[in-house]
Design a protein around this motif. Structure first.
Motif, PDB file in Angstrom:
ATOM      1  N   THR B  40       0.839  -1.191   0.000  1.00  0.00           N
ATOM      2  CA  THR B  40       0.000   0.000   0.000  1.00  0.00           C
ATOM      3  C   THR B  40       0.881   1.249   0.000  1.00  0.00           C
ATOM      4  OG1 THR B  40      -0.160  -0.380   2.369  1.00  0.00           O
ATOM      5  CG2 THR B  40      -2.117  -0.873   1.079  1.00  0.00           C
ATOM      6  N   CYS B  41       0.389   2.286  -0.673  1.00  0.00           N
ATOM      7  CA  CYS B  41       1.145   3.532  -0.804  1.00  0.00           C
ATOM      8  C   CYS B  41       1.175   4.254   0.540  1.00  0.00           C
ATOM      9  CB  CYS B  41       0.501   4.403  -1.868  1.00  0.00           C
ATOM     10  SG  CYS B  41       1.241   6.040  -1.982  1.00  0.00           S
ATOM     11  N   ARG B  42       2.380   4.708   0.937  1.00  0.00           N
ATOM     12  CA  ARG B  42       2.539   5.359   2.235  1.00  0.00           C
ATOM     13  C   ARG B  42       1.887   6.745   2.239  1.00  0.00           C
ATOM     14  NH1 ARG B  42       8.720   4.998   3.314  1.00  0.00           N
ATOM     15  NH2 ARG B  42       8.804   3.316   1.792  1.00  0.00           N
ATOM     16  N   PHE B  43       1.647   7.299   1.060  1.00  0.00           N
ATOM     17  CA  PHE B  43       1.136   8.674   0.983  1.00  0.00           C
ATOM     18  C   PHE B  43      -0.379   8.730   0.848  1.00  0.00           C
ATOM     19  CE2 PHE B  43       5.514   8.730  -0.187  1.00  0.00           C
ATOM     20  CZ  PHE B  43       6.001   9.835   0.496  1.00  0.00           C
ATOM     21  N   CYS B  44      -0.935   7.865  -0.033  1.00  0.00           N
ATOM     22  CA  CYS B  44      -2.386   7.966  -0.223  1.00  0.00           C
ATOM     23  C   CYS B  44      -3.125   6.680   0.137  1.00  0.00           C
ATOM     24  CB  CYS B  44      -2.703   8.380  -1.660  1.00  0.00           C
ATOM     25  SG  CYS B  44      -2.316   7.106  -2.849  1.00  0.00           S
ATOM     26  N   GLY B  45      -2.381   5.648   0.480  1.00  0.00           N
ATOM     27  CA  GLY B  45      -3.037   4.424   0.939  1.00  0.00           C
ATOM     28  C   GLY B  45      -3.596   3.538  -0.157  1.00  0.00           C
ATOM     29  N   SER B  46      -3.376   3.900  -1.434  1.00  0.00           N
ATOM     30  CA  SER B  46      -3.905   3.008  -2.473  1.00  0.00           C
ATOM     31  C   SER B  46      -2.920   1.873  -2.755  1.00  0.00           C
ATOM     32  CB  SER B  46      -4.241   3.774  -3.755  1.00  0.00           C
ATOM     33  OG  SER B  46      -3.451   4.909  -3.890  1.00  0.00           O
ATOM     34  N   ARG B  47      -3.412   0.896  -3.472  1.00  0.00           N
ATOM     35  CA  ARG B  47      -2.604  -0.298  -3.756  1.00  0.00           C
ATOM     36  C   ARG B  47      -1.590   0.011  -4.851  1.00  0.00           C
ATOM     37  NH1 ARG B  47      -3.956  -5.726  -2.433  1.00  0.00           N
ATOM     38  NH2 ARG B  47      -1.934  -6.757  -2.360  1.00  0.00           N
ATOM     39  N   MET B  48      -0.327  -0.282  -4.592  1.00  0.00           N
ATOM     40  CA  MET B  48       0.691  -0.056  -5.609  1.00  0.00           C
ATOM     41  C   MET B  48       0.773  -1.278  -6.523  1.00  0.00           C
ATOM     42  SD  MET B  48       3.539   1.641  -3.110  1.00  0.00           S
ATOM     43  CE  MET B  48       4.550   2.526  -4.254  1.00  0.00           C
ATOM     44  N   TYR B  49       1.540  -1.176  -7.615  1.00  0.00           N
ATOM     45  CA  TYR B  49       1.729  -2.322  -8.505  1.00  0.00           C
ATOM     46  C   TYR B  49       3.188  -2.375  -8.955  1.00  0.00           C
ATOM     47  CZ  TYR B  49       1.911   0.818 -12.507  1.00  0.00           C
ATOM     48  OH  TYR B  49       2.271   1.784 -13.387  1.00  0.00           O
ATOM     49  N   VAL B  50       3.642  -3.554  -9.346  1.00  0.00           N
ATOM     50  CA  VAL B  50       5.035  -3.712  -9.809  1.00  0.00           C
ATOM     51  C   VAL B  50       5.154  -3.170 -11.230  1.00  0.00           C
ATOM     52  CG1 VAL B  50       6.870  -5.343 -10.351  1.00  0.00           C
ATOM     53  CG2 VAL B  50       5.452  -5.697  -8.334  1.00  0.00           C
ATOM     54  N   LYS B  51       5.987  -2.144 -11.383  1.00  0.00           N
ATOM     55  CA  LYS B  51       6.124  -1.514 -12.696  1.00  0.00           C
ATOM     56  C   LYS B  51       7.301  -2.077 -13.480  1.00  0.00           C
ATOM     57  CE  LYS B  51       6.242   2.882 -15.019  1.00  0.00           C
ATOM     58  NZ  LYS B  51       6.439   4.319 -14.952  1.00  0.00           N
ATOM     59  N   MET B  52       8.397  -2.336 -12.782  1.00  0.00           N
ATOM     60  CA  MET B  52       9.589  -2.839 -13.488  1.00  0.00           C
ATOM     61  C   MET B  52      10.356  -3.802 -12.601  1.00  0.00           C
ATOM     62  SD  MET B  52      11.273   0.605 -14.932  1.00  0.00           S
ATOM     63  CE  MET B  52      10.416   1.681 -16.064  1.00  0.00           C
ATOM     64  N   ILE B  53      11.046  -4.723 -13.246  1.00  0.00           N
ATOM     65  CA  ILE B  53      12.003  -5.589 -12.545  1.00  0.00           C
ATOM     66  C   ILE B  53      13.271  -5.573 -13.402  1.00  0.00           C
ATOM     67  CG2 ILE B  53      12.523  -7.920 -11.759  1.00  0.00           C
ATOM     68  CD1 ILE B  53       9.512  -8.411 -11.517  1.00  0.00           C
ATOM     69  N   TYR B  54      14.381  -5.193 -12.808  1.00  0.00           N
ATOM     70  CA  TYR B  54      15.622  -5.190 -13.602  1.00  0.00           C
ATOM     71  C   TYR B  54      16.833  -5.367 -12.702  1.00  0.00           C
ATOM     72  CZ  TYR B  54      15.509  -0.266 -12.095  1.00  0.00           C
ATOM     73  OH  TYR B  54      15.433   0.885 -11.351  1.00  0.00           O
ATOM     74  N   LYS B  55      17.985  -5.632 -13.362  1.00  0.00           N
ATOM     75  CA  LYS B  55      19.202  -5.701 -12.542  1.00  0.00           C
ATOM     76  C   LYS B  55      19.823  -4.309 -12.513  1.00  0.00           C
ATOM     77  CE  LYS B  55      21.969  -7.686 -16.256  1.00  0.00           C
ATOM     78  NZ  LYS B  55      22.287  -8.920 -16.877  1.00  0.00           N
ATOM     79  N   GLU B  56      20.225  -3.909 -11.314  1.00  0.00           N
ATOM     80  CA  GLU B  56      20.638  -2.531 -11.081  1.00  0.00           C
ATOM     81  C   GLU B  56      21.825  -2.129 -11.949  1.00  0.00           C
ATOM     82  OE1 GLU B  56      19.747   0.648  -9.978  1.00  0.00           O
ATOM     83  OE2 GLU B  56      19.317  -0.204  -8.028  1.00  0.00           O
ATOM     84  N   HIS B  57      22.823  -3.006 -12.018  1.00  0.00           N
ATOM     85  CA  HIS B  57      24.018  -2.649 -12.774  1.00  0.00           C
ATOM     86  C   HIS B  57      24.050  -3.429 -14.063  1.00  0.00           C
ATOM     87  CE1 HIS B  57      25.144  -0.726  -9.093  1.00  0.00           C
ATOM     88  NE2 HIS B  57      24.960  -1.860  -8.458  1.00  0.00           N
ATOM     89  N   GLY B  58      23.518  -2.861 -15.112  1.00  0.00           N
ATOM     90  CA  GLY B  58      23.553  -3.571 -16.387  1.00  0.00           C
ATOM     91  C   GLY B  58      22.564  -3.010 -17.350  1.00  0.00           C
TER      92      GLY B  58
END
Ligand SMILES: [Zn+2]
Lengths: 369, 58
Positions: B40-58
């Motif tokens: 849940t979003c800390r600011f507005c309380g709505s449900r968040m969703y996964v937008k991206m999955i990636y490796k940080e260095h690459g």
């Protein structure tokens, strides 16, 4: 007398240094030069072959580990290992009329057979597990074949002492090792269910599909409708988050039948970059951006040509290595540029109220909709 | 096994709040995929969703 002897010795030495030795040297190199070159190259190629075998063995280890954790029955374990030798024969192309549908048929039969066989062995139809197992098997099979093929050529080279063959092998060996390592990374991604670089098309389209009602429009392929900039968009991508490519050509044909007039088809895909280009750069162009053997591209082109539908493509540049290993940050963040380009295409090339098909091309591993 | 754990730690999941656009980064754990519902979003309380999955260095 001692003096004369000294002179004659130095004359011989002179002759030896400046005449006989160079002649012997040239003669030796002329006769044995290629032999020496052969030895040096062969030692390098042999080392590279060992590296390829190490890569192949690593993939087999991973496959075995996967089998141990998923399949209990030893007979079924053996069956799964036997799938490493499955193959498909490409159709005769002496008479190329109708070869696309033959090719499509063979590819589909092959894919279906692999999937049903794996589901049967696992005793489960869970698409994520089947996709993961298929990824393991096909990666290990590819590396196994690569090793066997190179080993075959090395053996021939040794048997016939063929420098010409060896030189070709020597030239491509570093590339083969790089590709082998990339396939190993693909296994890692498949194991964890993480998106790979090739998934940038499905990622772009999947995010637009989120929260919209969806239908399965073709086998392993999902579609959803949304409105952007006043245009009706039919979004198409393979069904995630299992490892899937979908049947994008069938989906486009069906969409055309379901929605009637289509004003444009936009394909979003990863594209192999040149060394001078940066990963994650986007480009806009014309045509159908679908890789692979060309069956899907042909059929989408055919549909578009018959109906006179313009074809637009958005591509994200990446290397082969990046395309099959875990998605990098630059590639993932290219999604913003992709949307900007999509907006521009919609505004510049289509009227309001138009229906536009947007296809996210690539492996949808780790990407839902 | 520890190599695998290290590998997992390189992978980042970005969650976004559909309402206020706040983004949150966290470590990847197996089973995560793009598009799945997040916290849940800390600011507005709505449900968040996964937008991206990636490796940080690459
Ligand atoms: Zn919020």
């Amino acid at each position: 007398m001692p003096l004369g002897l000294a002179i004659s010795t130095s004359t011989y030495a002179y002759l030896a240094y400046y005449l006989i030795l160079p002649i012997a040297y040239i003669a030796l190199l002329t006769v044995y030069g290629t032999k020496i070159q052969f030895w040096f190259m062969m030692s390098d190629v042999s080392k590279a072959l060992l590296e390829l075998r190490r890569i192949r063995d690593k993939s087999l280890d991973k496959l075995n580990h996967h089998i141990e954790t998923t399949v209990n029955d030893p007979v079924n374990r053996a069956r799964l290992l036997g799938m490493l030798e499955y193959f498909a024969v490409s159709p005769v192309d002496l008479d190329p009329v109708g070869i696309i549908s033959k090719l499509k048929h063979i590819v589909e039969v092959h894919d279906n057979r692999m999937k049903t066989e794996i589901a049967d062995i696992l005793g489960r139809k869970d698409p994520i597990l089947v996709g993961r197992t298929l990824g393991h098997v096909s990666a290990a099979a590819a590396l196994n074949y690569l090793y066997k093929l190179v080993n075959h050529i090395v053996s021939l080279t040794k048997r016939y002492s063929s420098l010409a063959l060896l030189q070709q092998l020597y030239a491509i060996m570093p590339l083969l090792i790089k590709q082998g390592k990339a396939v190993l990374e693909f296994i890692d991604a498949v194991d964890k269910g993480v998106p790979i670089g090739d998934g940038i098309g499905p990622l772009s389209v999947g995010l637009l599909m989120r929260g919209k009602p969806k239908i399965m429009i073709a086998e392993d392929t999902m579609a959803a409708i949304t409105t952007i900039d006043g245009r009706r968009l039919v979004l198409i991508k393979a069904e995630g988050p299992a490892s899937n490519l979908g049947k994008l050509d069938d989906a486009v044909r069906k969409t055309r039948l379901l929605f009637g007039k289509v004003s444009a088809i936009v394909t979003i895909d990863a594209m192999l970059r040149l060394e001078s280009e940066k990963s994650g750069e986007t480009a806009r162009g014309l045509g159908v951006a679908i890789g692979g053997i060309g069956v899907e591209r042909f059929r989408v082109e055919e549909t578009a040509t018959k109906e006179g539908i313009p074809l637009y493509a958005i591509t994200v540049k990446e290397s082969y290595m990046e395309a099959i290993s875990i998605m990098g940050r630059k590639i993932a963040e290219a999604v913003v540029d992709v949307y900007n380009m999509l907006h521009r295409i919609l505004e510049e090339k289509t009227e309001e109220d138009a229906t536009v098909i947007v296809v996210g091309v690539g492996n949808t591993l780790g990407i839902g909709q | 096994m520890s190599e695998r754990k290290l590998e997992l730690e390189r992978i980042v999941v970005v969650e976004e709040c559909p309402k206020c656009g706040v983004m949150l980064k966290r470590k990847f754990s197996e089973g995560d995929y793009v598009g799945m519902p997040g916290g849940t979003c800390r600011f507005c309380g709505s449900r968040m969703y996964v937008k991206m999955i990636y490796k940080e260095h690459g």
